[in-house]
Design a protein around this motif. Structure first.
Motif, PDB file in Angstrom:
ATOM      1  N   SER A   1       0.251 -10.634  -2.472  1.00  0.00           N
ATOM      2  CA  SER A   1      -0.777  -9.696  -2.690  1.00  0.00           C
ATOM      3  C   SER A   1      -0.775  -8.251  -1.964  1.00  0.00           C
ATOM      4  O   SER A   1      -0.130  -8.452  -0.847  1.00  0.00           O
ATOM      5  N   GLY A   2      -1.306  -7.275  -2.446  1.00  0.00           N
ATOM      6  CA  GLY A   2      -1.328  -6.070  -1.743  1.00  0.00           C
ATOM      7  C   GLY A   2      -1.751  -4.951  -2.455  1.00  0.00           C
ATOM      8  O   GLY A   2      -2.154  -5.231  -3.650  1.00  0.00           O
ATOM      9  N   TYR A   3      -1.451  -3.803  -2.215  1.00  0.00           N
ATOM     10  CA  TYR A   3      -1.753  -2.511  -2.931  1.00  0.00           C
ATOM     11  C   TYR A   3      -0.588  -1.750  -3.459  1.00  0.00           C
ATOM     12  O   TYR A   3       0.446  -1.678  -2.985  1.00  0.00           O
ATOM     13  N   LYS A   4      -0.793  -1.526  -4.628  1.00  0.00           N
ATOM     14  CA  LYS A   4       0.170  -0.595  -5.476  1.00  0.00           C
ATOM     15  C   LYS A   4      -0.571   0.749  -5.807  1.00  0.00           C
ATOM     16  O   LYS A   4      -1.014   0.742  -6.953  1.00  0.00           O
ATOM     17  N   GLY A   5      -0.528   1.624  -4.972  1.00  0.00           N
ATOM     18  CA  GLY A   5      -1.437   2.892  -5.387  1.00  0.00           C
ATOM     19  C   GLY A   5      -2.874   2.556  -5.068  1.00  0.00           C
ATOM     20  O   GLY A   5      -3.279   2.016  -4.160  1.00  0.00           O
ATOM     21  N   ASN A   6      -3.679   2.789  -6.219  1.00  0.00           N
ATOM     22  CA  ASN A   6      -5.217   2.506  -6.248  1.00  0.00           C
ATOM     23  C   ASN A   6      -5.306   1.249  -6.924  1.00  0.00           C
ATOM     24  O   ASN A   6      -6.284   0.964  -7.173  1.00  0.00           O
ATOM     25  N   TYR A   7      -4.234   0.356  -7.219  1.00  0.00           N
ATOM     26  CA  TYR A   7      -4.189  -0.843  -7.571  1.00  0.00           C
ATOM     27  C   TYR A   7      -3.927  -2.034  -6.622  1.00  0.00           C
ATOM     28  O   TYR A   7      -2.904  -1.835  -6.099  1.00  0.00           O
ATOM     29  N   LYS A   8      -4.861  -2.968  -6.922  1.00  0.00           N
ATOM     30  CA  LYS A   8      -4.473  -4.393  -5.844  1.00  0.00           C
ATOM     31  C   LYS A   8      -4.038  -5.277  -6.774  1.00  0.00           C
ATOM     32  O   LYS A   8      -4.343  -5.625  -7.768  1.00  0.00           O
ATOM     33  N   TYR A   9      -2.842  -5.851  -6.375  1.00  0.00           N
ATOM     34  CA  TYR A   9      -2.116  -6.975  -7.143  1.00  0.00           C
ATOM     35  C   TYR A   9      -2.400  -8.270  -6.620  1.00  0.00           C
ATOM     36  O   TYR A   9      -2.357  -8.469  -5.449  1.00  0.00           O
ATOM     37  N   ARG A  10      -2.056  -9.337  -7.568  1.00  0.00           N
ATOM     38  CA  ARG A  10      -2.015 -10.650  -6.967  1.00  0.00           C
ATOM     39  C   ARG A  10      -0.718 -11.229  -7.981  1.00  0.00           C
ATOM     40  O   ARG A  10      -0.866 -11.104  -9.200  1.00  0.00           O
TER      41      ARG A  10
END
Length: 271
Positions: A127-136
């Motif tokens: 989990s984390g941030y990729k630009g303005n997107y948070k991912y799982r």
């Protein structure tokens, strides 16, 4: 000395205010970011538990027209699925894109979604941030499911609040600095008056002692002329000499205070 004391008072006061204000602003903004991050985590948890999409929630109770939200995660409303922009990418065991679901977002194409998923899947974080997107990232058998939620609006609000809080803090510090400078004279006024009285006392004491010392010295000389030398007259003259030196040191000390030099060091050198 008074000006130096005033500067130290202003510096210490401003340092204390800046420290306290920095801690308060830091705690507020950290709590704000934690709230935003926690909200995104709840959305990602719900999407991950339902295969990358929101569960059915739009059944209506014919008796009262209410929308059921029993399947919606805590803190959600009926509008959450429609307000949330997200996309899901499914990768196979070799990391190739099997499917990219971009129906709920317009700013990302299937191709760019696949590239983002492959990029984050290469890392060690789930989990984390990729630009303005948070991912799982979740694993389902031989498949890897990458879910992205658009956090641009929440992050923008966070940055706006952060900028506003810092700006207001700086303006507040400027106002506090002006008030401290303005009130510093009143704050150190008792010290300034005490310092002034101390200098005046030293000056007056030095000058007042010179007259009786001079009289005693003259009388001792007269006694010596009339009666000759003896140990009592010598003792008086020795004590008068010591008092004369001490009186002169007091006078010099008073002058040095006015000149704003280092009087204690000068006196030690004279002793």
């Amino acid at each position: 000395m008074i000006k130096s004391l005033k500067r130290k008072f202003i510096v210490i006061s401003m340092f204390s205010v800046i420290l306290v204000l920095s801690v308060i602003i830091g705690i507020i903004n950290v709590a704000n970011f934690y709230s935003v991050d926690k909200s995104n985590d709840v959305i990602l948890d719900t999407l991950a538990e339902n295969g990358g999409s929101f569960p059915e929630h739009n059944k209506r109770d014919l008796s009262n027209g209410r929308i059921f939200d029993n399947d919606i995660g805590k803190g959600f409303t009926e509008e959450t699925p429609f307000e949330t922009r997200y996309f899901t990418v499914i990768l196979d065991s070799s990391g190739e894109v099997m499917e990219a679901k971009v129906d709920h977002i317009a700013a990302v194409t299937a191709e760019s979604a696949g590239e983002m998923a492959q990029d984050v899947s290469k890392g060690s974080r789930e989990s984390g941030y990729k630009g303005n997107y948070k991912y799982r990232i979740t694993t389902d058998g031989n498949q890897t499911v990458c879910i992205f939620v658009d956090c641009s609006s929440a992050l923008s609000n966070f940055k706006t609040f952060l900028f506003a809080s810092v700006l207001v803090s700086l303006l507040g510090l400027l106002l506090i600095f002006v008030l401290i400078v303005f009130l510093s004279d009143k704050a150190i006024k008792p010290v300034a008056e005490s310092y002034k009285k101390q200098k005046q006392f030293i000056t007056d004491a030095g000058h007042e002692l010179k007259t009786p010392i001079t009289v005693i010295s003259a009388n001792a000389e007269v006694l010596e002329i009339e009666n000759g030398e003896n140990k009592w007259i010598d003792s008086i003259k020795n004590q008068v000499s010591k008092l004369s030196k001490l009186t002169q040191q007091l006078i010099d000390f008073s002058r040095l205070l006015k000149m704003r030099t280092k009087p204690f060091r000068w006196i030690l050198l004279r002793m």
